[in-house]
Motif scaffolding. Sequence first.
Motif, PDB file in Angstrom:
ATOM      1  N   ALA A  52      -1.315  -7.149  -5.526  1.00  0.00           N
ATOM      2  CA  ALA A  52      -0.900  -5.688  -5.154  1.00  0.00           C
ATOM      3  C   ALA A  52      -1.526  -4.929  -4.364  1.00  0.00           C
ATOM      4  O   ALA A  52      -1.343  -4.154  -3.333  1.00  0.00           O
ATOM      5  CB  ALA A  52      -0.240  -4.924  -6.465  1.00  0.00           C
ATOM      6  N   ILE A  53      -2.850  -4.772  -4.518  1.00  0.00           N
ATOM      7  CA  ILE A  53      -4.017  -3.885  -3.941  1.00  0.00           C
ATOM      8  C   ILE A  53      -4.068  -4.616  -2.534  1.00  0.00           C
ATOM      9  O   ILE A  53      -4.292  -3.938  -1.572  1.00  0.00           O
ATOM     10  CB  ILE A  53      -5.331  -3.991  -4.761  1.00  0.00           C
ATOM     11  CG1 ILE A  53      -5.084  -3.094  -5.940  1.00  0.00           C
ATOM     12  CG2 ILE A  53      -6.439  -3.470  -3.786  1.00  0.00           C
ATOM     13  CD1 ILE A  53      -6.157  -2.956  -6.862  1.00  0.00           C
ATOM     14  N   VAL A  54      -4.234  -5.991  -2.534  1.00  0.00           N
ATOM     15  CA  VAL A  54      -4.451  -6.540  -1.199  1.00  0.00           C
ATOM     16  C   VAL A  54      -3.286  -6.393  -0.350  1.00  0.00           C
ATOM     17  O   VAL A  54      -3.236  -6.157   0.903  1.00  0.00           O
ATOM     18  CB  VAL A  54      -4.716  -8.196  -1.312  1.00  0.00           C
ATOM     19  CG1 VAL A  54      -4.689  -8.836   0.236  1.00  0.00           C
ATOM     20  CG2 VAL A  54      -5.997  -8.187  -2.003  1.00  0.00           C
ATOM     21  N   THR A  55      -2.195  -6.523  -0.786  1.00  0.00           N
ATOM     22  CA  THR A  55      -0.739  -6.252  -0.025  1.00  0.00           C
ATOM     23  C   THR A  55      -0.635  -4.911   0.420  1.00  0.00           C
ATOM     24  O   THR A  55      -0.353  -4.743   1.591  1.00  0.00           O
ATOM     25  CB  THR A  55       0.484  -6.858  -0.908  1.00  0.00           C
ATOM     26  OG1 THR A  55       0.310  -7.992  -1.243  1.00  0.00           O
ATOM     27  CG2 THR A  55       1.762  -7.009  -0.209  1.00  0.00           C
ATOM     28  N   SER A  56      -0.868  -3.923  -0.460  1.00  0.00           N
ATOM     29  CA  SER A  56      -0.843  -2.552   0.038  1.00  0.00           C
ATOM     30  C   SER A  56      -1.888  -2.219   1.125  1.00  0.00           C
ATOM     31  O   SER A  56      -1.516  -1.442   1.919  1.00  0.00           O
ATOM     32  CB  SER A  56      -1.358  -1.740  -1.317  1.00  0.00           C
ATOM     33  OG  SER A  56      -0.401  -1.985  -2.393  1.00  0.00           O
ATOM     34  N   SER A  57      -3.168  -2.656   0.902  1.00  0.00           N
ATOM     35  CA  SER A  57      -4.014  -2.622   1.805  1.00  0.00           C
ATOM     36  C   SER A  57      -3.637  -3.120   3.156  1.00  0.00           C
ATOM     37  O   SER A  57      -3.801  -2.454   4.372  1.00  0.00           O
ATOM     38  CB  SER A  57      -5.233  -3.074   1.382  1.00  0.00           C
ATOM     39  OG  SER A  57      -5.774  -2.544   0.252  1.00  0.00           O
ATOM     40  N   ILE A  58      -3.103  -4.133   3.479  1.00  0.00           N
ATOM     41  CA  ILE A  58      -2.570  -4.835   4.597  1.00  0.00           C
ATOM     42  C   ILE A  58      -1.462  -3.955   5.218  1.00  0.00           C
ATOM     43  O   ILE A  58      -1.482  -3.767   6.352  1.00  0.00           O
ATOM     44  CB  ILE A  58      -2.007  -6.160   4.361  1.00  0.00           C
ATOM     45  CG1 ILE A  58      -3.462  -7.120   3.925  1.00  0.00           C
ATOM     46  CG2 ILE A  58      -1.298  -6.960   5.354  1.00  0.00           C
ATOM     47  CD1 ILE A  58      -2.885  -8.607   3.595  1.00  0.00           C
ATOM     48  N   ILE A  59      -0.633  -3.489   4.191  1.00  0.00           N
ATOM     49  CA  ILE A  59       0.549  -2.927   4.860  1.00  0.00           C
ATOM     50  C   ILE A  59       0.005  -1.313   5.648  1.00  0.00           C
ATOM     51  O   ILE A  59       0.310  -1.004   6.694  1.00  0.00           O
ATOM     52  CB  ILE A  59       1.700  -2.471   3.688  1.00  0.00           C
ATOM     53  CG1 ILE A  59       2.260  -3.749   3.255  1.00  0.00           C
ATOM     54  CG2 ILE A  59       2.460  -1.461   4.359  1.00  0.00           C
ATOM     55  CD1 ILE A  59       3.139  -3.614   2.225  1.00  0.00           C
ATOM     56  N   VAL A  60      -0.952  -0.798   4.863  1.00  0.00           N
ATOM     57  CA  VAL A  60      -1.740   0.385   5.156  1.00  0.00           C
ATOM     58  C   VAL A  60      -2.214   0.245   6.606  1.00  0.00           C
ATOM     59  O   VAL A  60      -2.114   0.816   7.479  1.00  0.00           O
ATOM     60  CB  VAL A  60      -2.353   1.174   4.149  1.00  0.00           C
ATOM     61  CG1 VAL A  60      -3.363   2.249   4.814  1.00  0.00           C
ATOM     62  CG2 VAL A  60      -1.745   1.541   2.892  1.00  0.00           C
ATOM     63  N   VAL A  61      -3.154  -0.754   6.609  1.00  0.00           N
ATOM     64  CA  VAL A  61      -3.960  -0.987   7.813  1.00  0.00           C
ATOM     65  C   VAL A  61      -2.994  -1.415   8.974  1.00  0.00           C
ATOM     66  O   VAL A  61      -3.326  -1.078  10.337  1.00  0.00           O
ATOM     67  CB  VAL A  61      -4.946  -2.211   7.656  1.00  0.00           C
ATOM     68  CG1 VAL A  61      -5.599  -2.627   8.903  1.00  0.00           C
ATOM     69  CG2 VAL A  61      -5.913  -1.979   6.506  1.00  0.00           C
ATOM     70  N   THR A  62      -2.134  -2.467   8.779  1.00  0.00           N
ATOM     71  CA  THR A  62      -0.971  -2.512   9.820  1.00  0.00           C
ATOM     72  C   THR A  62      -0.413  -1.355  10.249  1.00  0.00           C
ATOM     73  O   THR A  62      -0.080  -1.073  11.502  1.00  0.00           O
ATOM     74  CB  THR A  62       0.030  -3.739   9.259  1.00  0.00           C
ATOM     75  OG1 THR A  62      -0.650  -4.462   8.682  1.00  0.00           O
ATOM     76  CG2 THR A  62       1.136  -4.129  10.488  1.00  0.00           C
ATOM     77  N   THR A  63       0.059  -0.516   9.509  1.00  0.00           N
ATOM     78  CA  THR A  63       0.872   0.819   9.725  1.00  0.00           C
ATOM     79  C   THR A  63      -0.016   1.553  10.408  1.00  0.00           C
ATOM     80  O   THR A  63       0.482   2.051  11.855  1.00  0.00           O
ATOM     81  CB  THR A  63       1.370   1.363   8.550  1.00  0.00           C
ATOM     82  OG1 THR A  63       1.923   0.641   7.709  1.00  0.00           O
ATOM     83  CG2 THR A  63       2.083   2.725   9.056  1.00  0.00           C
ATOM     84  N   VAL A  64      -1.159   1.870  10.142  1.00  0.00           N
ATOM     85  CA  VAL A  64      -2.246   2.670  11.007  1.00  0.00           C
ATOM     86  C   VAL A  64      -2.517   2.260  12.225  1.00  0.00           C
ATOM     87  O   VAL A  64      -2.564   2.942  13.339  1.00  0.00           O
ATOM     88  CB  VAL A  64      -3.563   2.721  10.166  1.00  0.00           C
ATOM     89  CG1 VAL A  64      -4.717   3.521  10.855  1.00  0.00           C
ATOM     90  CG2 VAL A  64      -3.347   3.580   9.006  1.00  0.00           C
ATOM     91  N   THR A  65      -2.778   0.922  12.393  1.00  0.00           N
ATOM     92  CA  THR A  65      -3.089   0.225  13.781  1.00  0.00           C
ATOM     93  C   THR A  65      -1.882   0.263  14.505  1.00  0.00           C
ATOM     94  O   THR A  65      -1.942   0.443  15.864  1.00  0.00           O
ATOM     95  CB  THR A  65      -3.420  -1.339  13.405  1.00  0.00           C
ATOM     96  OG1 THR A  65      -2.692  -2.066  12.473  1.00  0.00           O
ATOM     97  CG2 THR A  65      -5.096  -1.549  13.777  1.00  0.00           C
ATOM     98  N   LEU A  66      -0.602   0.216  14.083  1.00  0.00           N
ATOM     99  CA  LEU A  66       0.547   0.376  14.859  1.00  0.00           C
ATOM    100  C   LEU A  66       0.719   1.853  15.348  1.00  0.00           C
ATOM    101  O   LEU A  66       1.375   1.959  16.447  1.00  0.00           O
ATOM    102  CB  LEU A  66       1.666  -0.067  14.205  1.00  0.00           C
ATOM    103  CG  LEU A  66       1.945  -1.559  14.060  1.00  0.00           C
ATOM    104  CD1 LEU A  66       3.056  -1.808  13.018  1.00  0.00           C
ATOM    105  CD2 LEU A  66       1.909  -2.474  15.243  1.00  0.00           C
ATOM    106  N   LEU A  67       0.510   2.906  14.507  1.00  0.00           N
ATOM    107  CA  LEU A  67       0.709   4.026  14.994  1.00  0.00           C
ATOM    108  C   LEU A  67      -0.399   4.722  16.015  1.00  0.00           C
ATOM    109  O   LEU A  67      -0.272   5.671  16.629  1.00  0.00           O
ATOM    110  CB  LEU A  67       0.562   5.046  13.748  1.00  0.00           C
ATOM    111  CG  LEU A  67       1.861   5.008  12.715  1.00  0.00           C
ATOM    112  CD1 LEU A  67       1.391   5.790  11.422  1.00  0.00           C
ATOM    113  CD2 LEU A  67       3.140   5.138  13.384  1.00  0.00           C
ATOM    114  N   ILE A  68      -1.371   3.933  15.912  1.00  0.00           N
ATOM    115  CA  ILE A  68      -2.689   4.441  16.972  1.00  0.00           C
ATOM    116  C   ILE A  68      -2.320   3.639  18.252  1.00  0.00           C
ATOM    117  O   ILE A  68      -1.895   3.147  18.922  1.00  0.00           O
ATOM    118  CB  ILE A  68      -3.939   3.972  16.194  1.00  0.00           C
ATOM    119  CG1 ILE A  68      -4.258   4.635  14.977  1.00  0.00           C
ATOM    120  CG2 ILE A  68      -5.114   4.175  17.447  1.00  0.00           C
ATOM    121  CD1 ILE A  68      -5.489   4.324  14.374  1.00  0.00           C
TER     122      ILE A  68
END
Length: 114
Positions: free
Chosen positions: A98-114
């Motif tokens: 759950a932590i790994v999946t959440s981290s991947i989603i957060v990192v992907t969302t941040v990189t797409l927004l930048i």
Amino acid sequence: MDSYGAILRHAREEKKISIETAAKETSITQHYLEALESENTEVFHGEAYVVGFLRNYAEYLNVDAARLTKLYHAALVQEAPVPEGLFEKPKPTYFVPAIVTSSIIVVTTVTLLI
């Protein structure tokens, strides 16, 4: 395996000795003799009293006191609660994915927004 209380009661009844007579002849109150025969050790003030009265009563009835003491200690071990740290509770395995999946989603969302 017989219990120490049953052995004491059987030996007393086999010799046709009343609990009152046993109390008078052993100088152990009837209340304590009944507690030994019913294995109710809560009425005693401590383990030393149980073991002492158990030995005296066993010798009075010509029963092997050492065997009865071992049976008493075996009953104590069986009734003792399991120590807290003896069994470790299994750790849930869903936290790491759950932590790994959440981290991947957060990192992907941040990189797409930048």
